[in-house]
Each structure stands twice: as structure tokens, then as C-alpha cells.
Scaffold this motif. Structure first.
Motif, short mmCIF file in Angstrom:
data_model
loop_
_atom_site.label_atom_id
_atom_site.label_comp_id
_atom_site.label_asym_id
_atom_site.label_seq_id
_atom_site.Cartn_x
_atom_site.Cartn_y
_atom_site.Cartn_z
N LEU A 170 -5.06 5.65 1.45
CA LEU A 170 -4.35 4.42 1.18
C LEU A 170 -4.63 4.02 -0.26
CD1 LEU A 170 -5.18 2.40 4.42
CD2 LEU A 170 -3.35 4.07 4.04
N LEU A 171 -3.58 3.74 -1.04
CA LEU A 171 -3.72 3.51 -2.48
C LEU A 171 -3.00 2.23 -2.88
CD1 LEU A 171 -2.65 7.11 -3.59
CD2 LEU A 171 -4.99 6.33 -3.19
N VAL A 172 -3.61 1.50 -3.80
CA VAL A 172 -2.93 0.35 -4.37
C VAL A 172 -3.32 0.24 -5.84
CG1 VAL A 172 -4.71 -1.28 -3.61
CG2 VAL A 172 -2.40 -2.10 -4.11
N ARG B 61 -8.77 2.45 -3.37
CA ARG B 61 -8.44 3.54 -2.46
C ARG B 61 -9.23 3.43 -1.17
NH1 ARG B 61 -10.18 7.23 -7.12
NH2 ARG B 61 -9.65 5.26 -8.10
N TYR B 62 -8.66 4.01 -0.12
CA TYR B 62 -9.34 4.03 1.17
C TYR B 62 -8.88 5.26 1.94
CZ TYR B 62 -11.78 2.22 5.23
OH TYR B 62 -12.67 2.06 6.27
N GLN C 240 -5.50 -6.19 1.07
CA GLN C 240 -4.54 -5.31 1.74
C GLN C 240 -5.25 -4.14 2.42
OE1 GLN C 240 -0.82 -4.20 -0.14
NE2 GLN C 240 -1.14 -5.69 -1.77
N LEU C 241 -6.28 -3.59 1.76
CA LEU C 241 -7.04 -2.48 2.35
C LEU C 241 -7.90 -2.97 3.51
CD1 LEU C 241 -8.18 -0.58 -0.88
CD2 LEU C 241 -6.39 0.09 0.72
N LEU D 214 -5.34 -7.48 -3.72
CA LEU D 214 -5.05 -6.08 -3.41
C LEU D 214 -6.12 -5.50 -2.48
CD1 LEU D 214 -3.99 -5.04 -7.00
CD2 LEU D 214 -2.48 -5.27 -5.02
N ALA E 113 -5.92 -3.72 6.58
CA ALA E 113 -5.15 -2.61 7.15
C ALA E 113 -5.78 -2.18 8.47
CB ALA E 113 -5.11 -1.43 6.18
N LEU F 269 0.83 -1.20 0.00
CA LEU F 269 0.00 0.00 0.00
C LEU F 269 0.87 1.25 0.00
CD1 LEU F 269 -2.74 -0.81 2.69
CD2 LEU F 269 -3.04 -0.72 0.21
N GLU F 270 0.46 2.23 -0.80
CA GLU F 270 1.11 3.54 -0.74
C GLU F 270 0.15 4.52 -0.06
OE1 GLU F 270 2.99 4.98 -4.23
OE2 GLU F 270 3.49 3.00 -4.97
N GLU F 271 0.70 5.61 0.44
CA GLU F 271 -0.11 6.60 1.13
C GLU F 271 0.08 7.96 0.49
OE1 GLU F 271 -0.72 5.97 5.61
OE2 GLU F 271 1.34 5.31 5.29
#
Length: 374
Positions: A285-287, A277-278, A306-307, A303, A310, A223-225
Motif C-alpha cells: 500500500l503506497l501513498v 508504505r505498508y 489512510q494506512l 496520509l 486501512a 492509496l495505491e497498490e
């Protein structure tokens, strides 16, 4: 109708329309969107920059298309107020713009005008506002520190609106704010000092967007932020104006970048990648997720997990957006893994729900619990 807690700036596109319609009634009742009509076709536009000539090659098709889009906004709003900005259609042939006004006349939608728009457009908005009783919005695009010239321009709009008085809203739009060195808070505070005293505004909203305009760099990846700088700006403005009698409403661009309404609706099949996204307290939070290829659905579900797994995930009961993410993460097969439009829709739902419920906890806002999904 209660004063809005939150003003999301949303493009008139099906993912945003569907997201707003899917909000729990208790959340939707405190959310008043600023809908912006996207172009039907042609090149990418820029809000605030008027073209030298009409850009749509088929005015008849455009008129028919606009009728359908405005009808979809009316359906989503369910007879509740919202603003509608038709900037990208205002410089098309006269009958097209007149058709937009006719459609707004029989609805609770409030027309939007602004600095730099044609005088006929402001006059037409004022006439419509008086006839409908809905009022109108003045959208001020802030891309630098405003000065007295901006004050004079807004005062000129108010003079053109004239009397008898109509309810007028001040919509201060800071656009994209995607780095910590941006001076958007100073621009907003200066605009409030200059423009706040000009009128007894019905609503004053400060809006900005921090969702990134480009996808995460790589796939597969953790995950990227992306930092929610728009939320930071709001806190700085609130703190600086603590105790001031003029209430300022928070606005943002939902869980999407600020150029959503500048992209033509018929822009083609789209890229081979999208983004799940979240919204967390201070970040998105992006994937990055694939839209095609062998094993796509399984990859998207992994994927989504992962969200959902989290620590920031609020649980499937929080909204229809969280429910979709949970179902996607733990489903099987190709059905239900979605596409970029679905991912944006789910992102908007959870984001708008989270923003409204957070704002309800702030001092100075109406108290009372907003329940989980109705």
C-alpha cells in the motif's frame, strides 16, 4: 545460530540499518540480511556492471567512510552472521579493497563473491572465509534463463575457492520483478536445477524485489497498490519444488526498490516527495507524501491515517513500524511526521516482521510462535 527463515537484501544506509536494529529480537534472530555497500559518491551504479576505472575521487575519504559503514553493520548485527557485498568498492584502488577485507576479518560478516568478479576478489573472499570460519556467499544475478555456461562459471568459482572446504551459500538474485509477465520463476527453477547439485550449500536463497522504483502518480490521492510479484514467485518456486530435499530460503528487498544500494550515499537533499508504505498479504500500500511546504506535517499525518485505518493494518502492537505509523497518524505538530528516510525505515520494520511471522506458518519451516515485540 538457527538457519535463517528470511534473507532481506538491504543497502548499507542508515534507514535500513536502523530498521534491522529495531526488529524484535525474536524476529531478528531468524533474519539474515544480505547487506550491500552503496557507493560513497559519484554517479548512479548498477550492481553487476564493473566500471572501467575507479570512480571515487578520494580513496582516503572512501577508506574512512567504509570503515564507518562496516562498523555500523557490525553494530546492527550484534555479533550475529550476515552477508556483506562490497561490489561497488571492489574496483577502487587496492588499499581500499584490502581495508574492507581487514574490517570483515574481525566480525561474523560473510564476504560475497560472484560470477564476473575479478579472480583476486574470489580468492581473497575464500582466504577470509577460511581464516574467519564464517564462510562466504556466491551471489548469482539472474537477468535471463541460466544455461550450462552459468553452471560452468559457478563451478569455476567453487574451484577457485578450493580446499580445505569452507561453508558456501548460494544467493540467487532475480533483481526487480514488477510485472506479471516476468519469467523470474522459470529462471529461479532452472538455476536451482543447474546449480543446486554443484555443492553442499549451507544456505540457498532466492531473492527478488517488487517494490516500485517510482512514486505514485499524484498527490493528494487515495492509496495505491503495487503487487508483490516477488512473493508470487516464491510460492511458485515452493510449489514446483515441493518434496525436494534442497531447502530454499525466501529473500526480497524489503519495503524498498532494488536500486537502493546503487544510489550514492551523498546524492543530495532528495526530491520534494516521498512515499509512506505498508505491506499487505499480496500488495504494497503506497501513498505519496510531501517533504516540504506549508502544512506538510498535517498532510503527512492525514496520509498516515489512510494506512492506519486501512483494513490491512495489523495494529500498533505488531511491530515498531506499525507503532510509528500510528503515532504519526494521530500526533500533532511537526515533530514525529518524519521524512523519506524515516518512512522507509518504518516500512522496512513492519515488512520484515510480517514476512518472518508469515514464513513461520509455512509447512516445512520451524514451528512455534514468534511473539509480538519483545
Amino acid at each position: 545460530m538457527a538457519e535463517p527463515l528470511y534473507v532481506p537484501v538491504l543497502p548499507v544506509k542508515r534507514n535500513a540499518l536502523g530498521a534491522y536494529a529495531s526488529l524484535a529480537p525474536s524476529v531478528r534472530a531468524r533474519t539474515t540480511p544480505l547487506w550491500t555497500l552503496a557507493p560513497r559518491t559519484g554517479p548512479l551504479r548498477t550492481l553487476g556492471h564493473r566500471p572501467a576505472a575507479p570512480l571515487d575521487p578520494d580513496p582516503a575519504a572512501l577508506t574512512h567512510w567504509l570503515r564507518g559503514r562496516i562498523g555500523e553493520v557490525k553494530k546492527a548485527q550484534q555479533a550475529t552472521p550476515a552477508w556483506l557485498d562490497a561490489f561497488h568498492a571492489e574496483d577502487e584502488p587496492g588499499p581500499v579493497a584490502a581495508g574492507v577485507r581487514e574490517l570483515l576479518a574481525d566480525s561474523p560478516l560473510r564476504p560475497v563473491t560472484g560470477v564476473g568478479r575479478a579472480e583476486w576478489q574470489t580468492t581473497a573472499c575464500a582466504e577470509l572465509a577460511r581464516a574467519s570460519g564464517n564462510g562466504l556467499g556466491i551471489r548469482v544475478l539472474l537477468n535471463d534463463l541460466p544455461d550450462e555456461r552459468r553452471t560452468d562459471a559457478v563451478q569455476g568459482l567453487l574451484d577457485r575457492i578450493g580446499s580445505p572446504p569452507v561453508a558456501v551459500d548460494l544467493l540467487l538474485d532475480l533483481g526487480a520483478v514488477t510485472d506479471e509477465h516476468h519469467s523470474a520463476d522459470k529462471w529461479a527453477l532452472r538455476a536451482l536445477d543447474l546449480l543446486g547439485p554443484l555443492h553442499r550449500w549451507r544456505t540457498v536463497a532466492v531473492m527478488a524485489g517488487a517494490f516500485p522504483g517510482t512514486l505514485p502518480e499524484s498527490f493528494p490521492a487515495p492509496l495505491e497498490e503495487a503487487h508483490r510479484f516477488d512473493w508470487d514467485i516464491w510460492h511458485m518456486v515452493r510449489h514446483a519444488r515441493s518434496g525436494h530435499p534442497l531447502r530454499v530460503t525466501y529473500g526480497d528487498y524489503g519495503a524498498h526498490h532494488t536500486g537502493g544500494a546503487d544510489q550514492p550515499s551523498d546524492s543530495g537533499g532528495g526530491p520534494p516527495w516521498g512515499v509512506l508504505r505498508y505491506t499487505a498479504e499480496r500488495t504494497f500500500l503506497l501513498v505519496k507524501a510531501p517533504t516540504a511546504g506549508e502544512g506538510r506535517s498535517a498532510a503527512v499525518r492525514a496520509l498516515a491515517r489512510q494506512l492506519v485505518e486501512a483494513r490491512e493494518f495489523r495494529g500498533a502492537a505488531f511491530s515498531a513500524g506499525e507503532r510509528w505509523l500510528r503515532d504519526c497518524a494521530y500526533g500533532t505538530g511537526s515533530s514525529g511526521s518524519g521524512n523519506p528516510a524515516t518512512w522507509t525505515r518504518a516500512g522496512h520494520i513492519q515488512h520484515m516482521t510480517y514476512v518472518v511471522r508469515t514464513l513461520r506458518t509455512f509447512p516445512g519451516y520451524p514451528t512455534g510462535r514468534i511473539p509480538m515485540d519483545d
